[in-house]
Design a protein around this motif. Structure first.
Motif, PDB file in Angstrom:
ATOM      1  N   MET A   5       0.843  -1.182   0.000  1.00  0.00           N
ATOM      2  CA  MET A   5       0.000   0.000   0.000  1.00  0.00           C
ATOM      3  C   MET A   5       0.886   1.241   0.000  1.00  0.00           C
ATOM      4  N   ASN A  15     -11.162  -4.769   0.592  1.00  0.00           N
ATOM      5  CA  ASN A  15      -9.778  -5.128   0.933  1.00  0.00           C
ATOM      6  C   ASN A  15      -8.938  -3.876   1.147  1.00  0.00           C
ATOM      7  N   THR A  16      -9.144  -2.867   0.298  1.00  0.00           N
ATOM      8  CA  THR A  16      -8.400  -1.614   0.452  1.00  0.00           C
ATOM      9  C   THR A  16      -8.747  -0.964   1.777  1.00  0.00           C
ATOM     10  N   LYS A  68      -6.904  -2.792   4.528  1.00  0.00           N
ATOM     11  CA  LYS A  68      -5.461  -2.501   4.517  1.00  0.00           C
ATOM     12  C   LYS A  68      -5.163  -1.093   5.034  1.00  0.00           C
ATOM     13  N   SER A  91      -5.279  -1.663   8.809  1.00  0.00           N
ATOM     14  CA  SER A  91      -4.286  -2.604   9.330  1.00  0.00           C
ATOM     15  C   SER A  91      -2.855  -2.184   9.019  1.00  0.00           C
ATOM     16  N   ASP A  92      -2.634  -1.534   7.867  1.00  0.00           N
ATOM     17  CA  ASP A  92      -1.273  -1.202   7.437  1.00  0.00           C
ATOM     18  C   ASP A  92      -1.054   0.292   7.180  1.00  0.00           C
TER      19      ASP A  92
END
Length: 152
Positions: free
Chosen positions: A1, A106-107, A110, A113-114
């Protein structure tokens, strides 16, 4: 990302269709978009052809409101059957989504989470939203989509 872009976003006045959902993908959200598209481009005071998918009114128990919307210049001109939401000027982290709508959740995952931890950013209260650019093709689910998260 990729790291987010940090900006001070302008205030927004949004008008559209609103519903309450469990946080995460929901079939009902697609229904909101279909209803919005009946009016999209013809909403009184609509300022452009960008569309907004807004997550707001989080209840702390796994539910939120989702609004499929367009930007307008005056909430008072909006037909009464549409929900309006005013988002004040604030600091936001903007993440680019690449891919189709089938990978949008999903984006979002993320980002939390990231993306935000790696950028050392904390989420601020307030609406979080997707911006679908004017080149977005809803029929095939492709085009430019960015996700705007208020940050401290």
């Amino acid at each position: 990302m990729r790291p987010p872009t940090i900006e001070h976003s302008p205030a927004l006045i949004l008008a559209g269709r609103n519903g309450n959902f469990a946080i995460g993908p929901s079939d009902g959200i697609k229904d909101l978009w279909e209803k919005l598209m009946e009016d999209f481009g013809r909403i009184a005071g609509q300022v452009d052809l960008k569309a907004y998918g807004v997550c707001h009114n989080f209840d702390g128990a796994g539910r939120m409101d989702y609004m499929a919307a367009a930007a307008v210049d005056n909430a008072g001109d909006v037909p009464g059957y549409l929900h309006t939401l005013i988002i004040p000027k604030r600091k936001v982290a903007i993440f680019a989504h690449s891919g189709g709508l089938e990978t949008l959740s999903n984006t979002w995952s993320k980002i939390f989470s990231d993306g935000l931890p790696q950028a050392n950013l904390k989420v601020a209260p307030g609406p979080q939203f997707e911006v679908y650019s004017e080149d977005f093709d809803a029929d095939v689910g492709l085009g430019t989509v960015t996700i705007h998260i208020p940050v401290l």
